[in-house]
Design a protein around this motif. Structure first.
Motif, PDB file in Angstrom:
ATOM      1  N   SER A  39       0.835  -1.200   0.000  1.00  0.00           N
ATOM      2  CA  SER A  39       0.000   0.000   0.000  1.00  0.00           C
ATOM      3  C   SER A  39       0.868   1.247   0.000  1.00  0.00           C
ATOM      4  N   ILE A  40       0.343   2.254  -0.685  1.00  0.00           N
ATOM      5  CA  ILE A  40       0.879   3.614  -0.635  1.00  0.00           C
ATOM      6  C   ILE A  40      -0.324   4.495  -0.336  1.00  0.00           C
ATOM      7  N   GLY A  41      -0.518   4.802   0.933  1.00  0.00           N
ATOM      8  CA  GLY A  41      -1.741   5.493   1.310  1.00  0.00           C
ATOM      9  C   GLY A  41      -2.940   4.610   1.025  1.00  0.00           C
ATOM     10  N   SER A  42      -3.866   5.102   0.192  1.00  0.00           N
ATOM     11  CA  SER A  42      -5.071   4.345  -0.132  1.00  0.00           C
ATOM     12  C   SER A  42      -4.914   3.495  -1.394  1.00  0.00           C
ATOM     13  N   VAL A  43      -3.770   3.545  -2.033  1.00  0.00           N
ATOM     14  CA  VAL A  43      -3.516   2.738  -3.231  1.00  0.00           C
ATOM     15  C   VAL A  43      -2.912   1.410  -2.784  1.00  0.00           C
ATOM     16  N   THR A  44      -3.575   0.300  -3.123  1.00  0.00           N
ATOM     17  CA  THR A  44      -3.133  -1.004  -2.636  1.00  0.00           C
ATOM     18  C   THR A  44      -3.172  -2.044  -3.739  1.00  0.00           C
ATOM     19  N   ASP A  45      -2.491  -3.153  -3.467  1.00  0.00           N
ATOM     20  CA  ASP A  45      -2.580  -4.344  -4.305  1.00  0.00           C
ATOM     21  C   ASP A  45      -2.253  -5.541  -3.418  1.00  0.00           C
ATOM     22  N   GLN A  46      -2.763  -6.736  -3.820  1.00  0.00           N
ATOM     23  CA  GLN A  46      -2.574  -7.941  -3.029  1.00  0.00           C
ATOM     24  C   GLN A  46      -2.202  -9.120  -3.917  1.00  0.00           C
ATOM     25  N   VAL A  47      -1.411 -10.038  -3.341  1.00  0.00           N
ATOM     26  CA  VAL A  47      -1.084 -11.299  -3.995  1.00  0.00           C
ATOM     27  C   VAL A  47      -1.134 -12.400  -2.934  1.00  0.00           C
ATOM     28  N   GLN A  48      -1.153 -13.638  -3.397  1.00  0.00           N
ATOM     29  CA  GLN A  48      -1.239 -14.774  -2.491  1.00  0.00           C
ATOM     30  C   GLN A  48       0.018 -15.624  -2.582  1.00  0.00           C
ATOM     31  N   VAL A  49       0.369 -16.251  -1.455  1.00  0.00           N
ATOM     32  CA  VAL A  49       1.470 -17.204  -1.417  1.00  0.00           C
ATOM     33  C   VAL A  49       1.042 -18.400  -0.564  1.00  0.00           C
ATOM     34  N   THR A  50       1.370 -19.578  -1.051  1.00  0.00           N
ATOM     35  CA  THR A  50       1.074 -20.821  -0.338  1.00  0.00           C
ATOM     36  C   THR A  50       2.370 -21.370   0.223  1.00  0.00           C
ATOM     37  N   TRP A  51       2.382 -21.604   1.533  1.00  0.00           N
ATOM     38  CA  TRP A  51       3.554 -22.164   2.194  1.00  0.00           C
ATOM     39  C   TRP A  51       3.362 -23.670   2.376  1.00  0.00           C
ATOM     40  N   THR A  52       4.305 -24.440   1.950  1.00  0.00           N
ATOM     41  CA  THR A  52       4.265 -25.892   2.127  1.00  0.00           C
ATOM     42  C   THR A  52       5.292 -26.288   3.182  1.00  0.00           C
ATOM     43  N   LYS A  53       5.013 -27.401   3.853  1.00  0.00           N
ATOM     44  CA  LYS A  53       5.931 -27.852   4.898  1.00  0.00           C
ATOM     45  C   LYS A  53       7.248 -28.277   4.261  1.00  0.00           C
ATOM     46  N   PRO A  54       8.349 -28.188   4.983  1.00  0.00           N
ATOM     47  CA  PRO A  54       9.635 -28.631   4.441  1.00  0.00           C
ATOM     48  C   PRO A  54       9.587 -30.114   4.107  1.00  0.00           C
ATOM     49  N   ASN A  55      10.136 -30.482   3.021  1.00  0.00           N
ATOM     50  CA  ASN A  55      10.120 -31.869   2.569  1.00  0.00           C
ATOM     51  C   ASN A  55      11.342 -32.609   3.083  1.00  0.00           C
ATOM     52  N   ALA A  56      11.094 -33.761   3.753  1.00  0.00           N
ATOM     53  CA  ALA A  56      12.191 -34.629   4.160  1.00  0.00           C
ATOM     54  C   ALA A  56      12.540 -35.541   2.998  1.00  0.00           C
ATOM     55  N   PRO A  57      13.794 -35.599   2.575  1.00  0.00           N
ATOM     56  CA  PRO A  57      14.155 -36.423   1.412  1.00  0.00           C
ATOM     57  C   PRO A  57      13.975 -37.912   1.711  1.00  0.00           C
ATOM     58  N   PRO A  58      13.800 -38.712   0.665  1.00  0.00           N
ATOM     59  CA  PRO A  58      13.661 -40.164   0.866  1.00  0.00           C
ATOM     60  C   PRO A  58      14.951 -40.767   1.422  1.00  0.00           C
ATOM     61  N   ILE A  59      14.795 -41.953   2.000  1.00  0.00           N
ATOM     62  CA  ILE A  59      15.943 -42.748   2.464  1.00  0.00           C
ATOM     63  C   ILE A  59      16.036 -43.959   1.541  1.00  0.00           C
ATOM     64  N   VAL A  60      17.182 -44.180   0.919  1.00  0.00           N
ATOM     65  CA  VAL A  60      17.309 -45.209  -0.107  1.00  0.00           C
ATOM     66  C   VAL A  60      18.519 -46.085   0.182  1.00  0.00           C
ATOM     67  N   ASP A  61      18.393 -47.386  -0.165  1.00  0.00           N
ATOM     68  CA  ASP A  61      19.480 -48.366   0.001  1.00  0.00           C
ATOM     69  C   ASP A  61      19.528 -49.215  -1.257  1.00  0.00           C
ATOM     70  N   ALA A  62      20.667 -49.244  -1.933  1.00  0.00           N
ATOM     71  CA  ALA A  62      20.809 -50.038  -3.164  1.00  0.00           C
ATOM     72  C   ALA A  62      21.042 -51.505  -2.899  1.00  0.00           C
ATOM     73  N   GLY A  63      21.130 -51.912  -1.631  1.00  0.00           N
ATOM     74  CA  GLY A  63      21.345 -53.316  -1.315  1.00  0.00           C
ATOM     75  C   GLY A  63      22.827 -53.634  -1.178  1.00  0.00           C
ATOM     76  N   PRO A  64      23.138 -54.919  -0.890  1.00  0.00           N
ATOM     77  CA  PRO A  64      24.534 -55.296  -0.660  1.00  0.00           C
ATOM     78  C   PRO A  64      25.320 -55.363  -1.973  1.00  0.00           C
ATOM     79  N   ASP A  65      26.649 -55.294  -1.841  1.00  0.00           N
ATOM     80  CA  ASP A  65      27.514 -55.527  -2.992  1.00  0.00           C
ATOM     81  C   ASP A  65      27.374 -56.987  -3.424  1.00  0.00           C
TER      82      ASP A  65
END
Length: 830
Positions: A544-570
Motif C-alpha cells: 500500500s501507498i496510502g489508499s492505493v493497494t494491491d494484493q497477492v497470495q502465497v502458499t507455504w508448504t511444509k519442508p520436505n524430508a528427502p527419501p531414504i534409499v538403500d541399493a542393497g549389498p555388494d
C-alpha cells in the motif's frame, strides 16, 4: 491596529520554529534581541539514520537535506525584522550564502553537532505588496545540510524549514491564513531557481488588481522573488492560490500577523512556511490534539485536484475543487482521509481562545505516506515551560516505540478510531530527543508559554506520493517452503506509466504468517519485500501507498524430508549371469516414491535390468569387471541415490590368436584357446561373430581346446569376437578389431607441376595422400613420413642435384599392405 490582538512580549526569547523534513537536524532556538549569539552555540541533534531495524528498509532520498537551496524571507509586519539562517549538518563542510540581487555574500562552515548562524540584513526581507524583488537567497554547501530561516520581531516571530532545490516542483497550492480585520496581511512568495521561469498565478480571491480566478503571469530569472500580499478586508485570503511554473520554484505561504481562529481571539503572530509541491501531498492523515488546549484545534485542508472528497473520522466533511480550502475545528484525535492528495495544516489557536498560556502557530501535518521510522527533534533551549511530542503509530507497534532509548509505555497510547493508528501526547524535557519504531510513524513537536508557542512536524519524506497512479505486485501467486524466504516486487508508476522513485511502499503479510516492512522504490519504480514463512498454509501479501493497494497470495508448504534409499549389498558373479538387486527406499513424509536403476560399467561391457523402475530388480552384464549400480528415488520434491558394487568374473579361460590390425586380404583365419572354468561344467559351445552378426560355430573339446575358422571380410573395420558357453549358460568372450582395406592409397603431386620452372635443385614436393588406413609415404627413397588414416598434405624437400629435367619417385604403403607409386617430372632451370 487594535493593540488588544497584538502579541505582548513576556520577557522570554521569541520562538524559532522549524518545520523539519526527513533526516531532521532541528535547531529550534529561543531567541530575542539579545539571544542571537547564544543560539549560534546551540548543538544540533544528529541526522536521522536511514534504518530502524531489519523490518524497516531504506527511507526516502527526497528529504529536507541538500546541498543547494533557494530561499526568501516574506515580509513581517514591520520592515526592521532580524533575519537569520541557521545551518546544520552531520558532516563537516563549508558553503556560501549569497543574495545575488543585492551583491551580498557570506561564507560559512559547518561543524557536526553544532548550528551555524548566518545573519542577513533586514533589507533582504520582501516588502513588495505585489512585485518582483531581487531578494532570492542562494545557499550552497559541499555536503548535505539543513537550513532554517528565522524572521524575528520582538512580538511576532516565525521560522521555516528550507527545502532543497532537488525537492522543489512546478505545481503548488498556497496555504496561508485569512485576514480577520486586525492586521490584514495574508501573503505568499515565489522564488525562481532558474532563468526564464514563467510563473502563472491564479488568485483564490481578489488581491489588489488581480481578480479571483483570473490567471496572470510573472516572469522571473534566477534569484528573483515575487511577493503578493492581500491587505483587503476579511475574509480575503491568498490560501488556495494556484502557482504553476515552467521551472522548479520555491513557494512560501503565511501571514504578516494572524489571529487564530478569528479576529476576536488574542493575539496575532507572524506565520511563514515553505510549502511542499503538490506532487508530495498525501491522502491519509492521523492527528492528535495539542496538549493542554481546550476546545480543539483549527485545521485547514487544501485540494490539488478537482473532485477531492475529504472525510473526518469516516464522515465526509468537504467536497473540494482544485485550489479550494476547507477550515474546521477538530476536538480529539482524528483520522483524515481523501480520495485525492491534500495538504493538511494544524494551527494552535490564540491564548484568548481558551485562556490557556499559548499562542498561534501553524504547522504542516505530514501524510502517513511520508512518515519515517525514526526522528531526532529538539525543543527550544529556553523560554518554553511546556513541551510535548504528539506521536501517531500503527496499532501493532504501540509497545515498541522508543523515546531516548527507552520504551514508551503502551498505556500512553489511545486508538484513533478505526484508522489503525494510536496516538499519544508525551511531555518532553528541554533539549534534543530521539524517537524510533519498527514501522513508519509520525511525530509533532510543540511547546507553550505565556503568549508564546511553537510547533513543527518531527520530519517527513518528500517523495512524489501524490503522483502514484498504479501499484502492482508480482508474482500474482507463489509457492514457498516453510523456512525459506519469499519475495514479491511492487512496481509503482504514475498516470503516464512512468516509474516513480523514492516512494515508500508499506508491505504486510497476513494469514498463517505475519510480517511488515516499508521499502522505498528504486529508480525503476520497484520495491522488493521478502519474508520468511514459519507455518504451512496461505498468506496474503498487501502493498500500500496510502489508499492505493494491491494484493497477492502465497502458499507455504511444509519442508520436505528427502527419501531414504538403500541399493542393497555388494554382489559378486559371472559375466552373463543374472544377479538379484535387493534395493529398498522409504519416505519420512509418507510421500509416494518413484525408482530408477542405472549403472556404470567398464568399456565394452553392457548391462540390462530386469525391472529398471522397481526397488527389487536384477542385472545381467555381458562382460567382466566392476560395475557400479545406483538406485535413485524421488518423492516429487527431493531425490536420493545410493550405490552398490557388482564384481563380475569370467566363467572360462579364453584367449584369441592375435589378429592383424589391418589386412588387405578378403579371407582371415581366426583362432583361439578355451579352457573350462573351475566349476567343471565343461564348455558346451563356441562361436565367432563379426560385428555382432550371426554366430559362426566352432567345436572345441568338452574340456576346452583349440578352435579356428576362416572369416570372409568386407572392406571396413570389424569387431571379431570369440565366445564360449559353459553348461550353466555362462558366456565368456574376447574380441579384437580388424580393418580390412583393399584400396591402395591415393597419391597426387600438387607441386611443382611439369609446367613450373624451379630456380634451384633443392625442391619441396607438395604431396596429397589419402587412405582409410595409416600409411608410410617415401619420396626419392630416402624422405620417409608416417601419416594417419584420412587425407594428408605432405611437404618433402629433395635435392635433385642436376639442373634440367629430373624424375621424382613417390611411394605410399598403407598398414594393410596396399601400395601406390607415382613419378613426377620436375624441371630445374640451367
Amino acid at each position: 491596529m487594535n493593540s488588544r490582538f497584538i502579541k505582548k512580549n513576556r520577557g522570554g526569547c521569541v520562538l524559532m520554529r522549524m518545520k523539519a523534513g526527513l533526516a531532521l537536524v532541528a535547531a529550534v532556538s529561543g531567541l530575542m534581541m539579545g539571544c542571537v549569539e547564544e543560539s549560534s552555540r546551540e548543538q544540533a541533534p544528529e541526522g536521522l539514520a536511514s534504518k530502524d531495524d531489519a523490518r524497516v528498509h531504506e527511507l526516502s532520498k527526497a528529504t529536507s537535506r541538500g546541498r543547494e537551496f533557494w530561499l526568501a524571507f516574506p515580509g513581517n509586519y514591520q520592515a526592521t525584522a532580524v533575519l537569520t539562517l541557521f545551518i546544520a549538518g552531520d558532516t563537516a563542510t563549508t558553503g556560501q550564502v549569497r543574495v545575488p540581487g543585492q551583491g551580498l555574500s557570506f561564507d560559512f562552515s559547518v561543524t557536526p553537532g553544532q548550528v551555524t548562524a548566518v545573519a542577513l540584513p533586514s533589507s533582504v526581507a520582501q516588502v513588495a505588496v505585489d512585485g518582483v524583488e531581487p531578494k532570492g537567497i542562494h545557499v550552497t554547501a559541499g555536503a548535505d545540510i539543513s537550513v532554517y530561516g528565522l524572521n524575528r520581531l520582538l512580538q511576532t516571530t516565525d521560522a521555516f524549514l528550507g527545502l532543497p532545490t532537488a525537492s522543489l516542483g512546478t505545481d503548488y497550492v498556497v496555504q496561508a491564513y485569512p485576514n480577520v480585520n486586525v492586521l490584514n496581511g495574508s501573503q505568499f512568495s515565489v522564488v525562481a531557481t532558474e532563468d526564464a521561469t514563467e510563473v502563472t498565478i491564479t488568485p483564490a480571491s481578489g488581491v489588489g488588481n488581480h481578480a479571483a480566478g483570473v490567471p496572470f503571469q510573472v516572469a522571473l530569472n534566477k534569484g528573483q522573488a515575487y511577493q503578493l500580499r492581500s491587505t483587503a478586508a476579511a475574509p480575503s485570503d491568498v490560501s488556495g492560490t494556484l502557482v504553476h511554473a515552467t521551472r522548479p520554484v520555491a513557494v512560501f505561504g503565511g501571514h504578516q500577523c494572524a489571529n487564530i481562529p478569528d479576529g476576536t481571539t488574542i493575539a496575532c503572530d507572524y506565520l511563514v512556511e515553505q510549502l511542499p509541491p503538490t506532487s508530495t501531498w498525501g491522502r491519509r492523515f492521523v492527528t492528535v490534539p495539542l496538549a493542554t488546549r481546550l476546545g480543539g484545534d483549527t485545521f485547514r485542508f487544501a485540494a490539488a485536484r478537482d473532485g477531492t472528497q475529504v472525510s473526518l473520522n469516516g464522515a465526509v466533511v468537504a467536497q473540494l475543487q482544485r485550489g479550494q480550502v476547507f477550515q474546521t475545528n477538530i476536538q480529539g484525535s482524528a483520522s483524515i482521509t481523501a480520495n485525492e492528495p491534500i495538504l493538511v495544516t494544524q494551527y494552535s489557536n490564540g491564548s484568548g481562545f481558551d485562556g490557556i498560556p499559548s499562542d498561534p502557530f501553524m504547522m504542516l501535518v505530514p501524510p502517513f505516506e511520508q512518515f519515517a521510522a525514526q526522528y531526532t527533534v529538539t525543543t527550544p533551549s529556553s523560554g518554553f515551560r511546556s513541551n510535548f511530542a504528539n506521536i501517531v503509530v500503527p496499532n501493532g507497534v504501540v509497545a515498541e516505540v522508543m523515546l531516548d532509548g527507552a520504551l514508551i509505555p503502551a498505556s500512553q497510547f489511545q486508538a484513533i478510531g478505526a484508522s489503525g493508528f494510536s496516538g499519544a501526547q508525551l511531555p518532553v524535557a528541554l533539549g534534543a530527543h530521539h524517537l524510533s519504531a519498527p514501522q513508519p510513524f509520525g511525530v509533532m513537536l510543540y511547546g507553550f508559554d505565556a503568549y508564546d508557542s511553537y510547533g513543527y512536524p518531527g520530519g517527513m519524506a518528500l517523495a512524489p506520493v501524490a503522483e502514484v497512479s498504479k501499484l502492482t505486485l508480482s508474482p500474482r501467486e507463489g509457492i514457498a517452503v516453510v523456512g525459506d524466504l519469499y519475495c514479491v516486487t511492487a512496481t509503482v508508476r504514475d498516470a503516464a506509466d512512468r516509474p516513480l522513485a523514492g516512494v515508500r511502499v508499506d508491505f504486510a503479510a497476513s494469514g498463517v504468517n505475519s510480517a511488515v516492512a516499508s521499502v522505498n522504490t528504486t529508480a525503476d519504480g520497484q520495491a522488493e519485500f521478502c519474508f520468511e514463512g514459519t507455518a504451512p498454509g496461505e498468506d496474503v501479501v498487501t502493498a500500500s501507498i496510502g489508499s492505493v493497494t494491491d494484493q497477492v497470495q502465497v502458499t507455504w508448504t511444509k519442508p520436505n524430508a528427502p527419501p531414504i534409499v538403500d541399493a542393497g549389498p555388494d554382489l559378486e558373479g559371472m559375466a552373463s549371469q543374472q544377479l538379484t538387486l535387493r534395493g529398498s527406499a522409504s519416505d519420512p513424509d509418507g510421500d509416494p516414491l518413484t525408482y530408477a536403476w542405472s549403472y556404470v560399467a567398464p568399456p565394452g561391457v553392457h548391462c540390462t535390468f530386469g525391472s529398471p523402475s522397481a526397488p527389487v530388480s536384477s542385472i545381467q552384464c555381458d562382460g567382466a569387471g566392476t560395475v557400479t549400480v545406483s538406485l535413485t528415488t524421488h518423492d516429487g520434491t527431493a531425490t536420493a541415490t545410493d550405490s552398490a558394487q557388482v564384481v563380475l568374473g569370467w566363467a572360462s579361460e579364453l584367449t584369441m590368436c592375435g589378429l592383424p590390425r589391418y589386412t588387405n586380404g578378403t579371407s582371415l583365419k581366426a583362432c583361439g584357446w578355451a579352457t573350462a572354468g573351475g566349476s567343471s561344467t565343461g564348455i558346451v559351445s563356441a562361436y565367432f561373430t563379426v560385428d555382432g552378426g550371426a554366430p559362426i560355430p566352432v567345436m572345441p573339446d568338452a574340456g576346452g581346446g583349440y578352435v579356428s575358422t576362416q572369416l570372409h571380410l568386407t572392406e571396413g573395420t570389424h569387431v571379431v569376437r570369440l565366445s564360449v558357453v559353459d553348461a550353466l549358460g555362462h558366456v565368456t568372450w574376447r574380441e579384437q578389431t580388424v580393418s580390412a582395406d583393399f584400396t591402395p592409397p591415393v597419391l597426387v603431386i600438387l607441386s611443382p607441376t611439369e609446367q613450373e620452372t624451379n630456380p634451384d635443385p633443392v625442391v619441396t614436393m607438395v604431396i596429397q595422400q589419402q587412405d582409410a588406413s595409416p600409411a608410410t609415404v617415401v619420396t626419392q627413397g630416402f624422405v620417409t613420413e608416417d601419416v594417419p588414416a584420412g587425407s594428408n598434405v605432405l611437404r618433402h624437400t629433395v635435392d635433385l642435384v642436376h639442373r634440367d629435367w629430373s624424375l621424382v619417385h613417390v611411394r605410399a604403403t598403407d598398414a594393410a599392405g596396399n601400395t601406390t607409386e607415382v613419378v613426377a617430372r620436375v624441371y630445374v632451370a640451367p
